[in-house]
Scaffold this motif. Sequence first.
Motif, PDB file in Angstrom:
ATOM      1  N   ILE A 135       0.850  -1.212   0.000  1.00 16.55           N
ATOM      2  CA  ILE A 135       0.000   0.000   0.000  1.00 16.55           C
ATOM      3  C   ILE A 135       0.877   1.251   0.000  1.00 16.55           C
ATOM      4  O   ILE A 135       0.570   2.244  -0.661  1.00 16.55           O
ATOM      5  N   ALA A 136       1.991   1.206   0.764  1.00 15.43           N
ATOM      6  CA  ALA A 136       2.892   2.364   0.786  1.00 15.43           C
ATOM      7  C   ALA A 136       3.450   2.628  -0.608  1.00 15.43           C
ATOM      8  O   ALA A 136       3.597   3.786  -1.024  1.00 15.43           O
ATOM      9  N   THR A 137       3.733   1.542  -1.340  1.00  8.00           N
ATOM     10  CA  THR A 137       4.245   1.692  -2.703  1.00  8.00           C
ATOM     11  C   THR A 137       3.214   2.360  -3.600  1.00  8.00           C
ATOM     12  O   THR A 137       3.547   3.144  -4.489  1.00  8.00           O
ATOM     13  N   LEU A 138       1.928   2.068  -3.350  1.00  8.62           N
ATOM     14  CA  LEU A 138       0.871   2.573  -4.220  1.00  8.62           C
ATOM     15  C   LEU A 138       0.256   3.888  -3.738  1.00  8.62           C
ATOM     16  O   LEU A 138      -0.662   4.404  -4.362  1.00  8.62           O
ATOM     17  N   ALA A 139       0.756   4.415  -2.605  1.00  2.93           N
ATOM     18  CA  ALA A 139       0.120   5.585  -1.990  1.00  2.93           C
ATOM     19  C   ALA A 139       0.051   6.769  -2.953  1.00  2.93           C
ATOM     20  O   ALA A 139      -0.963   7.476  -3.018  1.00  2.93           O
ATOM     21  N   GLY A 140       1.104   6.989  -3.709  1.00  2.00           N
ATOM     22  CA  GLY A 140       1.117   8.115  -4.647  1.00  2.00           C
ATOM     23  C   GLY A 140       0.036   7.982  -5.700  1.00  2.00           C
ATOM     24  O   GLY A 140      -0.657   8.946  -6.036  1.00  2.00           O
ATOM     25  N   GLY A 141      -0.129   6.774  -6.221  1.00  2.00           N
ATOM     26  CA  GLY A 141      -1.161   6.547  -7.235  1.00  2.00           C
ATOM     27  C   GLY A 141      -2.552   6.695  -6.675  1.00  2.00           C
ATOM     28  O   GLY A 141      -3.454   7.212  -7.346  1.00  2.00           O
ATOM     29  N   ILE A 142      -2.742   6.250  -5.424  1.00  2.00           N
ATOM     30  CA  ILE A 142      -4.050   6.394  -4.783  1.00  2.00           C
ATOM     31  C   ILE A 142      -4.395   7.877  -4.621  1.00  2.00           C
ATOM     32  O   ILE A 142      -5.512   8.306  -4.919  1.00  2.00           O
ATOM     33  N   ALA A 143      -3.430   8.661  -4.164  1.00  5.51           N
ATOM     34  CA  ALA A 143      -3.645  10.100  -4.010  1.00  5.51           C
ATOM     35  C   ALA A 143      -3.954  10.746  -5.359  1.00  5.51           C
ATOM     36  O   ALA A 143      -4.839  11.611  -5.465  1.00  5.51           O
ATOM     37  N   HIS A 144      -3.252  10.302  -6.397  1.00  4.04           N
ATOM     38  CA  HIS A 144      -3.469  10.843  -7.741  1.00  4.04           C
ATOM     39  C   HIS A 144      -4.901  10.564  -8.196  1.00  4.04           C
ATOM     40  O   HIS A 144      -5.592  11.448  -8.714  1.00  4.04           O
ATOM     41  N   ASP A 145      -5.366   9.312  -7.980  1.00  7.53           N
ATOM     42  CA  ASP A 145      -6.719   8.940  -8.377  1.00  7.53           C
ATOM     43  C   ASP A 145      -7.766   9.751  -7.616  1.00  7.53           C
ATOM     44  O   ASP A 145      -8.752  10.233  -8.200  1.00  7.53           O
ATOM     45  N   PHE A 146      -7.556   9.913  -6.312  1.00  6.99           N
ATOM     46  CA  PHE A 146      -8.528  10.671  -5.518  1.00  6.99           C
ATOM     47  C   PHE A 146      -8.573  12.132  -5.952  1.00  6.99           C
ATOM     48  O   PHE A 146      -9.642  12.748  -5.989  1.00  6.99           O
ATOM     49  N   ASN A 147      -7.429  12.696  -6.259  1.00  7.06           N
ATOM     50  CA  ASN A 147      -7.411  14.087  -6.710  1.00  7.06           C
ATOM     51  C   ASN A 147      -8.169  14.246  -8.026  1.00  7.06           C
ATOM     52  O   ASN A 147      -8.885  15.238  -8.234  1.00  7.06           O
ATOM     53  N   ASN A 148      -8.012  13.290  -8.936  1.00  8.45           N
ATOM     54  CA  ASN A 148      -8.760  13.334 -10.190  1.00  8.45           C
ATOM     55  C   ASN A 148     -10.262  13.225  -9.938  1.00  8.45           C
ATOM     56  O   ASN A 148     -11.075  13.915 -10.554  1.00  8.45           O
ATOM     57  N   ILE A 149     -10.640  12.303  -9.024  1.00 10.19           N
ATOM     58  CA  ILE A 149     -12.054  12.104  -8.705  1.00 10.19           C
ATOM     59  C   ILE A 149     -12.645  13.368  -8.079  1.00 10.19           C
ATOM     60  O   ILE A 149     -13.715  13.846  -8.468  1.00 10.19           O
ATOM     61  N   LEU A 150     -11.929  13.919  -7.100  1.00  9.45           N
ATOM     62  CA  LEU A 150     -12.404  15.140  -6.444  1.00  9.45           C
ATOM     63  C   LEU A 150     -12.461  16.303  -7.424  1.00  9.45           C
ATOM     64  O   LEU A 150     -13.352  17.155  -7.346  1.00  9.45           O
ATOM     65  N   GLY A 151     -11.513  16.330  -8.353  1.00  7.93           N
ATOM     66  CA  GLY A 151     -11.521  17.382  -9.372  1.00  7.93           C
ATOM     67  C   GLY A 151     -12.782  17.326 -10.216  1.00  7.93           C
ATOM     68  O   GLY A 151     -13.394  18.364 -10.524  1.00  7.93           O
ATOM     69  N   ALA A 152     -13.208  16.107 -10.580  1.00  7.07           N
ATOM     70  CA  ALA A 152     -14.433  15.955 -11.374  1.00  7.07           C
ATOM     71  C   ALA A 152     -15.659  16.382 -10.572  1.00  7.07           C
ATOM     72  O   ALA A 152     -16.565  17.052 -11.093  1.00  7.07           O
ATOM     73  N   ILE A 153     -15.697  16.001  -9.299  1.00  3.73           N
ATOM     74  CA  ILE A 153     -16.852  16.367  -8.455  1.00  3.73           C
ATOM     75  C   ILE A 153     -16.912  17.877  -8.250  1.00  3.73           C
ATOM     76  O   ILE A 153     -17.963  18.506  -8.439  1.00  3.73           O
ATOM     77  N   LEU A 154     -15.784  18.456  -7.857  1.00  6.21           N
ATOM     78  CA  LEU A 154     -15.773  19.895  -7.580  1.00  6.21           C
ATOM     79  C   LEU A 154     -16.014  20.711  -8.841  1.00  6.21           C
ATOM     80  O   LEU A 154     -16.729  21.722  -8.814  1.00  6.21           O
ATOM     81  N   GLY A 155     -15.443  20.266  -9.962  1.00  5.73           N
ATOM     82  CA  GLY A 155     -15.610  21.013 -11.208  1.00  5.73           C
ATOM     83  C   GLY A 155     -17.058  21.048 -11.672  1.00  5.73           C
ATOM     84  O   GLY A 155     -17.589  22.111 -12.031  1.00  5.73           O
ATOM     85  N   ASN A 156     -17.717  19.880 -11.666  1.00  9.48           N
ATOM     86  CA  ASN A 156     -19.118  19.840 -12.096  1.00  9.48           C
ATOM     87  C   ASN A 156     -20.030  20.572 -11.115  1.00  9.48           C
ATOM     88  O   ASN A 156     -21.014  21.203 -11.518  1.00  9.48           O
TER      89      ASN A 156
END
Length: 553
Positions: free
Chosen positions: A172-193
Motif C-alpha cells: 500500500i505504501a508503494t501505491l500511496a502516490g497513485g491512490i492520491a493521484h486517483d482521488f485528486n482526479n475524482i475530487l476534481g471531477a466532483i468539484l468542477g461539475n
Amino acid sequence: MFGKKKKSIHQTSNPDITAAPQRASRELERETESHRQTLRALRQTEREWQRTFDAIKDPVIILSPDLKVRKGNAAAKKLLGGGKPLEGKYCYELFAGSKETCRICPVPESSTSGDMQEQEVEHRYLGRTFHVNCAPIVEDGQLLGYAYTAKDITLQRTLEKQLIQAQKMEAIATLAGGIAHDFNNILGAILGNTDLLLYRLPGKNNDGDPTLTLPEITQHLQAIKKAANRAKDLVSQILAFSRQSASRRKNVSIVPAIKEAIKLLRSSLPATIEIKADIDPDVCRIHADLTQIHQVFMNLCTNAAQAIDHEEGRLEITLRNVDAGPDELQRYPDLRPDRYLMLQVKDNGHGIPADLLERIFDPFFTTREVGEGTGMGLAVIHGIVTSHDGIIDVRSREGKGSEFTVFIPCAAEESEAQDDVVVALPLGKETILFVDDEEEIVAMRTRMLQYLGYTVLPATSPERALEYVRTEGERIDLVITDQTMPRMTGLHLAREIHKLQPEMPIILCSGFSEAVTPDEARNAGISTFLMKPLDMRLLAQTIRKTVNSRRKE
C-alpha cells in the motif's frame, strides 16, 4: 527261607509317587512366579507405554467408534479436562462444548479403510486453531475406534496473519502516490461539475450564464455521481486489500478486479513503465478469496516495477485459460492434467541471478537494502497460491527480466453472473428513525426517505434517538443508524433500543465492513448491515425487505 522279614508298606512304595506332591508344589511355585513376572512385565510395559504416551507434547486421545474417549495423554487432559480424566466423555463435548458432532468433524468417512483424515480446525470454544490427524483403528475389517492427534498451530497462524498484514502495508505504501493521484482526479471531477452547476444557476452569479437547461443539469449530476462511484470503488479496493480478515472463498470471476487493479497501477507506476495487458474476458471462474488474489497480483506487479531501473520499462500482464496438456506439463512439472486460470506478470527489469532463483520464496529472503522491505512478499504470495491449490512458477535471467506465472484450478461449477435489473424504486409509508452524527448526512437522507414516501424522525445523536424511542416508539417502524458516533456506537444504541422496543428492526450502516462482526450484529439485534456510502436504490430495497420480513413474523 522262612527266615526273611516282610518289607513294610513304606518300603515297598514307589519313590516317584512319594515325590509327586513335592514336585507339584515346586511346579506351582514356578508357575506362580512366572505369572508374577508376567504381571510385573505387563505393568512395566503399561507404565512405559503411559510414560511414552504422556511424553507426547501434542494432545492425543483414543476414541471408541461412537466418539467416546477411551484414553487421553497428559497433554489432552491438561487442554480438555484441566488435568482431570477424560474417559467416557464425547470428544465434541471436550473440543466444542457441544452435545452434537462438530460441524467440521475430522473423523474419516470411510472408517474401516484405515485412511487418515487431516484437517485444520478452529475451535472457538477453546480459542485455538489445531492441525488435526484422525486415523481409524481397524482389525480384521472391524472398526475398533480412532486415534486422534491435535497439534496447536494458533501461534503459527497468528504470526502468518501478522506477516501478511505487514506485507500488505508495504505494498500500500508503494501505491500511496497513485491512490492520491486517483482521488485528486475524482475530487476534481466532483468539484468542477458542482462549480459549473452553482455558477450557472439563475440568480447565483449575475456575470454567469443563467441559461442552464435540464439536459445540462442532468449531465453535470451524472458526472458527479460517476466520479463519486469511482471514489467509492477505490475506497472499497483499499479496504479489501488492507484489512485483516479470514479467507472468504466463493466462485468468482477475477476479471473486474484485475482490470481495476491495472487502472490503479497505471496511475501509480512511473510514466516510463509501459503496461501491456492481454485480458481474456471469458476466463473461467475460480473458487477463491478475491482479496487474496488481488493481493497476489498487486504484489507481483509492484515487485516487477521495482525491478525495472531503466527508462524503457515494460510490464506485460496476461490472463487466460490453460488446459494442461503434454506441452504445459513438460514446461510446468508441478501441474496436473486439469483446466486452469493462468495469470502471468512479465517485466524487462534486471532479472534474478540463477543462484538466488531457488530462494526467492523463502521467508525473509530479500536482495533489497535494509529498510526497503520485509522480504515477505513472495513468501506470502507463494502461501496464498498454494492455499488455493495452485502453483506459481518463475523464470528469470539476469539482465533479461522475470516472468511469474500463477495457475489456479478452474471452479468445478460456474455460477452465472446476475445482471443488474433496472426497476422502479420501492416506496413506503412507514415511520423511520434515521440516526447519524453528521448533520449534512441526516438532512440529505431525510429528503431521500421523504421522497420515497416515508415519515422521517431525524436524530443527530444517539441520545436524541433514544428520546424518540421512549416518547414515540410505538409509531416507529424501523431504525437506520450509523455505527461510528461519539459517546455511543450503533451497536450500543441498538442494544439500548431493544431494551425499550425488543421487536424493533434496525439497519446498521458503516464505512468499514470489519468494524462489526456477524455475531456482534446478531447479539445486538441488528436486522441488516449496509456499507456506506449508501446507494438510494439499495437503501430503498433494503428498507422494504426489512419491514416486510418483520410483518411476516
